[in-house]
Design a protein around this motif. Sequence first.
Motif, short mmCIF file in Angstrom:
data_model
loop_
_atom_site.label_atom_id
_atom_site.label_comp_id
_atom_site.label_asym_id
_atom_site.label_seq_id
_atom_site.Cartn_x
_atom_site.Cartn_y
_atom_site.Cartn_z
N PHE A 30 0.86 -1.18 0.00
CA PHE A 30 0.00 0.00 0.00
C PHE A 30 0.89 1.23 0.00
CE2 PHE A 30 -2.58 -3.33 1.85
CZ PHE A 30 -3.75 -3.20 1.11
N TYR B 131 -5.53 -4.78 -9.17
CA TYR B 131 -6.07 -3.57 -9.81
C TYR B 131 -7.21 -3.93 -10.75
CZ TYR B 131 -2.27 -0.45 -8.36
OH TYR B 131 -1.41 0.30 -7.64
N TYR C 276 -10.94 -2.77 -10.26
CA TYR C 276 -11.53 -1.85 -11.23
C TYR C 276 -12.89 -2.37 -11.69
CZ TYR C 276 -11.96 1.34 -15.13
OH TYR C 276 -12.41 2.29 -15.98
N TRP D 288 -15.32 -1.84 -8.78
CA TRP D 288 -15.28 -0.47 -8.26
C TRP D 288 -16.66 0.12 -8.03
CZ3 TRP D 288 -12.77 2.83 -5.64
CH2 TRP D 288 -12.86 4.20 -5.85
N GLU E 189 -11.15 9.54 -10.63
CA GLU E 189 -11.79 8.35 -10.06
C GLU E 189 -10.83 7.16 -10.09
OE1 GLU E 189 -15.56 6.33 -11.69
OE2 GLU E 189 -16.18 7.87 -10.25
N ILE E 190 -10.14 6.99 -11.24
CA ILE E 190 -9.17 5.90 -11.37
C ILE E 190 -8.03 6.11 -10.38
CG2 ILE E 190 -7.36 5.04 -12.91
CD1 ILE E 190 -9.39 5.16 -15.18
N THR F 202 -8.07 7.63 -7.49
CA THR F 202 -8.52 7.30 -6.13
C THR F 202 -8.50 5.79 -5.91
OG1 THR F 202 -10.04 9.13 -6.38
CG2 THR F 202 -10.36 7.72 -4.47
N LEU F 203 -9.01 5.06 -6.87
CA LEU F 203 -9.03 3.60 -6.75
C LEU F 203 -7.60 3.08 -6.60
CD1 LEU F 203 -10.47 0.79 -7.06
CD2 LEU F 203 -9.96 0.97 -9.48
N CYS F 204 -6.69 3.60 -7.42
CA CYS F 204 -5.33 3.07 -7.42
C CYS F 204 -4.57 3.42 -6.15
CB CYS F 204 -4.57 3.56 -8.65
SG CYS F 204 -5.22 2.83 -10.16
N PHE G 137 -5.76 3.45 -3.34
CA PHE G 137 -6.35 2.61 -2.31
C PHE G 137 -5.78 1.20 -2.36
CE2 PHE G 137 -10.25 0.13 -1.05
CZ PHE G 137 -10.18 0.45 0.29
N MET G 138 -5.08 0.88 -3.47
CA MET G 138 -4.61 -0.49 -3.71
C MET G 138 -3.10 -0.59 -3.49
SD MET G 138 -7.28 -2.17 -4.85
CE MET G 138 -6.53 -3.53 -5.71
N PRO H 17 2.57 -0.46 -7.46
CA PRO H 17 2.93 0.82 -8.06
C PRO H 17 1.69 1.49 -8.64
CG PRO H 17 3.83 -1.03 -9.35
CD PRO H 17 3.10 -1.61 -8.20
N ASN H 18 1.28 2.63 -8.05
CA ASN H 18 0.04 3.30 -8.45
C ASN H 18 0.00 3.63 -9.93
OD1 ASN H 18 -0.79 3.19 -5.85
ND2 ASN H 18 -0.28 5.30 -5.36
N VAL I 238 1.33 2.07 -12.42
CA VAL I 238 1.00 0.87 -13.20
C VAL I 238 -0.50 0.61 -13.11
CG1 VAL I 238 1.36 -1.62 -13.44
CG2 VAL I 238 3.29 -0.14 -12.90
N GLY I 239 -1.06 0.83 -11.92
CA GLY I 239 -2.50 0.66 -11.75
C GLY I 239 -3.30 1.62 -12.62
N LEU J 11 -3.12 0.43 -16.14
CA LEU J 11 -3.98 -0.73 -16.34
C LEU J 11 -5.46 -0.34 -16.41
CD1 LEU J 11 -3.52 -4.15 -14.77
CD2 LEU J 11 -5.72 -3.08 -14.44
N CYS J 12 -5.87 0.54 -15.53
CA CYS J 12 -7.29 0.93 -15.49
C CYS J 12 -7.69 1.71 -16.73
CB CYS J 12 -7.59 1.74 -14.23
SG CYS J 12 -7.48 0.78 -12.73
N SER K 152 -7.94 -0.74 -19.51
CA SER K 152 -9.12 -1.57 -19.32
C SER K 152 -10.40 -0.80 -19.66
CB SER K 152 -9.15 -2.06 -17.87
OG SER K 152 -10.37 -2.67 -17.57
N LYS K 153 -10.43 0.47 -19.29
CA LYS K 153 -11.61 1.29 -19.56
C LYS K 153 -11.83 1.45 -21.07
CE LYS K 153 -13.53 5.83 -18.47
NZ LYS K 153 -14.73 5.30 -17.79
#
Lengths: 176, 190
Positions: A22, A94, A98, A101, B56-57, B59-61, B63-64, B67-68, B70-71, B74-75, B78-79
Motif C-alpha cells: 500500500f 487492480y 476496477y 469499483w 476516479e481511477i 482514487t481507486l489506485c 487505495f490499492m 505501483p500506483n 501501473v495501476g 492498467l485501469c 481496461s476502460k
Amino acid sequence: MNSPSATVALVAHLALLSSISFGGFPSVLPDVHNFVVANGWVTDREFANFFAISGVVPGPNMILMMSLVGLQVGGIPGAVASALATFGPPCVMYYTAYRLWDRFRDMPWQRIVRLGLAPLTIGLVIAGGYVMARAADTRWPSAMVTGAAVGLMLATRLNPLWILMTGGALGGLGLL
Amino acid sequence: MTQAMGVKRAEKRVALAALFVGFLKVSLLGFGGGLVWARRIAVDQQRWLDDHEFAEILTLCQFMPGPNIVGITLCVGSKLRGAIGAITAVAGFILIPWTVGLALGGLCLQYAHLPVLQNILGGISAAAAGLMIATGIRLLLPHRSRRTALLFAALAFAGMALTKLPLVVVLLGLAPVSIAVAGITSAKAS
C-alpha cells in the motif's frame, strides 16, 4: 549468483510484499533491504547502487530496482521473475478492483479504511528513505547531500533529476 | 462540458497501438513523477478520458497495493479496450523501458567496483534517499492536523526503520488499530 532456491525464495518474498505494498513499492523497500542483506545475497553498498541506478533511468523505477536485485541473485531468469513478482500480483488486484469499483464506490467504510491506511503507508515511505540513507550515507558529507535533497525537494519545484545528478557529480568529484 | 466531450470520445475506438505508445511515453517521460505525464497524455493530449474519470481511477489506485502508476495505466487501458487494452497499456509502460533499463543497469554494475563510478552512485543514492524522505513528508502534510495520523505514521516508521520487523508484522499489527481509530474519530465528527 546463488542457488535456484535463493531465486525462488526472493521471488516468493517479492510477490508477497507487492501484494501488501500500500502506498507503492517505496513503502516495502526496508523489508526488501533487510531480507536480501540478511540472506547475504546483496550487500548494503550494492543495494544502494541498485537504488541509485534505478533512480536515474526513466521508466518503472521500482520494478527495475527489484529486477537488479533479481539479476544479482539469479541472473536473467531471476531478473524477469522478480519484475513479474513486483507488478504481477498488484495488476491482478487492480484489474479485479476496477471491475468491482462501482459496487463499493460510495461505501463509508472505504473512506475510513483509506484514512486508517494512509498514515501507515506514509510512515513506511519515510522509513524507506531513512533505510536507504543509512545504506548510502557512510560519512557526514553524503548525509548532508541527503539533507539538502530533502530541503530542495520540499522548498523548490526543481526537477528531481537535477538533484540526483548534482549528488552524482559531487560523488564523482570525490567530495563525498 | 465534460459530458459532451465524453459522448464525442465514446464514438471512436482507441487503437491498441496508440495505447501502447501512449503509455510508453508516460513511462519514458516520467522521471520521478509519472502521474503528471499520465494525466497530460491520457486527458489533455489524447482525450481518452476526462478529468473526472481520471480522478476516479487515481482514487481507486491509491487505495490499492502496488505501483500506483501501473495501476492507472492498467485501469485506463481496461476502460478503453477491456482486458486486452489493460495488457497492452501495461506492456507499453513496462516492456521497452524495463529492457533498456536492465541492460544499462547491468552494464553499469559490471563497472561498479571502479572508484569513480562507486562515488557517483554513492552521491546519487544519497540524494535519492533524500527525495524519498521528502516525498513522504509532502504526503504527510495534508494529515498534519490529525494527531492520530501522525502517531500512526511515526509508529509505522519506527516499526520498519528502527526495529527491522517484517512489513507483514508491522502492517497486520498497526492497520486494524489505525483503521479502527479512524472509524471512531470520523463517527465522533459526524
